[in-house]
Design a protein around this motif. Structure first.
Motif, PDB file in Angstrom:
ATOM      1  N   MET A  39      -9.212  46.921 -35.221  1.00 31.85           N
ATOM      2  CA  MET A  39      -8.972  47.853 -36.333  1.00 31.85           C
ATOM      3  C   MET A  39      -9.282  49.293 -35.936  1.00 31.85           C
ATOM      4  O   MET A  39      -8.629  50.222 -36.396  1.00 31.85           O
ATOM      5  N   SER A  40     -10.271  49.480 -35.080  1.00 32.85           N
ATOM      6  CA  SER A  40     -10.726  50.835 -34.751  1.00 32.85           C
ATOM      7  C   SER A  40      -9.655  51.672 -34.065  1.00 32.85           C
ATOM      8  O   SER A  40      -9.702  52.901 -34.134  1.00 32.85           O
ATOM      9  N   SER A  41      -8.671  51.037 -33.431  1.00 33.56           N
ATOM     10  CA  SER A  41      -7.596  51.800 -32.781  1.00 33.56           C
ATOM     11  C   SER A  41      -6.428  52.073 -33.725  1.00 33.56           C
ATOM     12  O   SER A  41      -5.519  52.823 -33.378  1.00 33.56           O
ATOM     13  N   CYS A  42      -6.448  51.484 -34.901  1.00 30.00           N
ATOM     14  CA  CYS A  42      -5.314  51.592 -35.816  1.00 30.00           C
ATOM     15  C   CYS A  42      -5.370  52.880 -36.640  1.00 30.00           C
ATOM     16  O   CYS A  42      -6.412  53.221 -37.192  1.00 30.00           O
ATOM     17  N   THR A  43      -4.237  53.545 -36.711  1.00 30.54           N
ATOM     18  CA  THR A  43      -4.142  54.775 -37.508  1.00 30.54           C
ATOM     19  C   THR A  43      -3.184  54.592 -38.683  1.00 30.54           C
ATOM     20  O   THR A  43      -2.825  55.568 -39.342  1.00 30.54           O
ATOM     21  N   GLY A  44      -2.782  53.364 -38.935  1.00 32.61           N
ATOM     22  CA  GLY A  44      -1.949  53.042 -40.086  1.00 32.61           C
ATOM     23  C   GLY A  44      -2.171  51.606 -40.499  1.00 32.61           C
ATOM     24  O   GLY A  44      -2.530  50.757 -39.674  1.00 32.61           O
ATOM     25  N   ILE A  45      -1.999  51.349 -41.785  1.00 33.52           N
ATOM     26  CA  ILE A  45      -2.088  50.000 -42.331  1.00 33.52           C
ATOM     27  C   ILE A  45      -0.720  49.664 -42.898  1.00 33.52           C
ATOM     28  O   ILE A  45      -0.145  50.439 -43.671  1.00 33.52           O
ATOM     29  N   LEU A  46      -0.174  48.528 -42.507  1.00 33.08           N
ATOM     30  CA  LEU A  46       1.129  48.070 -42.972  1.00 33.08           C
ATOM     31  C   LEU A  46       0.895  46.898 -43.916  1.00 33.08           C
ATOM     32  O   LEU A  46       0.197  45.943 -43.553  1.00 33.08           O
ATOM     33  N   ALA A  70     -14.711  50.253 -46.197  1.00 33.95           N
ATOM     34  CA  ALA A  70     -14.062  51.106 -47.201  1.00 33.95           C
ATOM     35  C   ALA A  70     -13.462  52.385 -46.622  1.00 33.95           C
ATOM     36  O   ALA A  70     -12.321  52.725 -46.967  1.00 33.95           O
ATOM     37  N   PRO A  71     -14.154  53.123 -45.756  1.00 39.40           N
ATOM     38  CA  PRO A  71     -13.528  54.341 -45.223  1.00 39.40           C
ATOM     39  C   PRO A  71     -12.219  54.061 -44.477  1.00 39.40           C
ATOM     40  O   PRO A  71     -11.242  54.799 -44.629  1.00 39.40           O
ATOM     41  N   PHE A  72     -12.178  52.991 -43.693  1.00 40.55           N
ATOM     42  CA  PHE A  72     -10.939  52.647 -42.989  1.00 40.55           C
ATOM     43  C   PHE A  72      -9.817  52.378 -43.991  1.00 40.55           C
ATOM     44  O   PHE A  72      -8.721  52.931 -43.880  1.00 40.55           O
ATOM     45  N   PHE A  73     -10.077  51.517 -44.958  1.00 43.35           N
ATOM     46  CA  PHE A  73      -9.031  51.151 -45.909  1.00 43.35           C
ATOM     47  C   PHE A  73      -8.612  52.311 -46.800  1.00 43.35           C
ATOM     48  O   PHE A  73      -7.446  52.413 -47.170  1.00 43.35           O
ATOM     49  N   ASN A  74      -9.515  53.182 -47.158  1.00 45.19           N
ATOM     50  CA  ASN A  74      -9.179  54.274 -48.067  1.00 45.19           C
ATOM     51  C   ASN A  74      -8.639  55.513 -47.362  1.00 45.19           C
ATOM     52  O   ASN A  74      -7.758  56.185 -47.893  1.00 45.19           O
ATOM     53  N   ASP A  75      -9.142  55.815 -46.174  1.00 44.28           N
ATOM     54  CA  ASP A  75      -8.739  57.040 -45.488  1.00 44.28           C
ATOM     55  C   ASP A  75      -7.492  56.881 -44.627  1.00 44.28           C
ATOM     56  O   ASP A  75      -6.795  57.854 -44.348  1.00 44.28           O
ATOM     57  N   THR A  76      -7.199  55.677 -44.189  1.00 44.94           N
ATOM     58  CA  THR A  76      -6.059  55.417 -43.321  1.00 44.94           C
ATOM     59  C   THR A  76      -4.776  55.386 -44.151  1.00 44.94           C
ATOM     60  O   THR A  76      -4.770  54.884 -45.274  1.00 44.94           O
ATOM     61  N   TYR A 115      -2.286  48.110 -38.498  1.00 40.80           N
ATOM     62  CA  TYR A 115      -3.105  46.956 -38.869  1.00 40.80           C
ATOM     63  C   TYR A 115      -2.478  46.289 -40.087  1.00 40.80           C
ATOM     64  O   TYR A 115      -2.039  46.971 -41.022  1.00 40.80           O
ATOM     65  N   ILE A 116      -2.444  44.967 -40.065  1.00 37.74           N
ATOM     66  CA  ILE A 116      -1.956  44.196 -41.213  1.00 37.74           C
ATOM     67  C   ILE A 116      -2.980  43.123 -41.535  1.00 37.74           C
ATOM     68  O   ILE A 116      -3.468  42.422 -40.648  1.00 37.74           O
ATOM     69  N   SER A 117      -3.281  42.976 -42.824  1.00 36.50           N
ATOM     70  CA  SER A 117      -4.102  41.880 -43.305  1.00 36.50           C
ATOM     71  C   SER A 117      -3.324  41.223 -44.439  1.00 36.50           C
ATOM     72  O   SER A 117      -2.745  41.917 -45.278  1.00 36.50           O
TER      73      SER A 117
END
Length: 180
Positions: A39-46, A70-76, A115-117
């Motif tokens: 996840m740390s290398s991801c700059t987008g969430i699909l 939360a910061p990853f999910f909200n800021d990305t 990143y996809i979940s």
């Protein structure tokens, strides 16, 4: 070119639809490190529409004090694949891509890791089109016998096991890359 990293919680029989099956097992030591490793290398969430609609109310109000993710999910930036959503209001940094389009996804991953979940329908389409670079399955030691299965409708999708981990709670992490 960037990569698409998929993370799925699934049962032994491949069900992913209702992640409540994960609750009795908790979040074992090491699981966060495994997820953070890609996840740390991801700059987008699909995300697909259903997952976006489930995640938005759950994550949009969380803070780092509530959950370190939360910061990853909200800021990305979140990119939502949907033929029915017209806007992605209600969760900051979200935009609708429109209906599934493999070429549009290729273009999107050109200069970023995604990143996809969850998002099973989207993941199946990406697997069919050989667009997933890493498939991370967190397999829970339970058989549900019902619910949508991650690999339903797929055939002849060769994968190569890249890594595996076993956690104290009985969950197994299997990391696959494309065999082709």
């Amino acid at each position: 070119m960037g990569k698409i990293h998929v993370h799925e919680f699934i049962t032994l029989d491949g069900s992913y639809e209702d992640p409540s099956f994960t609750m009795p097992y908790g979040f074992a030591d090491g699981m966060g490190e495994v997820l953070n490793s890609f996840m740390s290398s991801c700059t987008g969430i699909l995300l697909g529409r259903n997952t976006f609609e489930m995640f938005a109310p759950a994550w949009s109000t969380r803070t780092a004090a509530d959950d370190p993710g939360a910061p990853f999910f909200n800021d990305t930036t979140k990119y939502v694949v949907s033929s029915t959503l017209e806007s992605a209001e209600g969760w900051q940094n979200s935009e609708v891509l429109g209906p599934y389009d493999a070429d549009r996804i290729r273009e999107l991953k050109q200069d970023r890791d995604l990143y996809i979940s969850g998002s099973g329908t989207l993941v199946r389409a990406l697997l069919r089109d050989k667009l997933i670079d890493e498939l991370h399955l967190l397999v829970y030691p339970v058989v549900l016998g019902s619910g949508a299965r991650l690999f339903d409708g797929l055939a002849d999708i060769p994968l190569t096991l890249v890594d595996s981990d076993v956690f104290d709670n009985g969950v197994v992490h299997l990391s696959y890359g494309s065999a082709g």
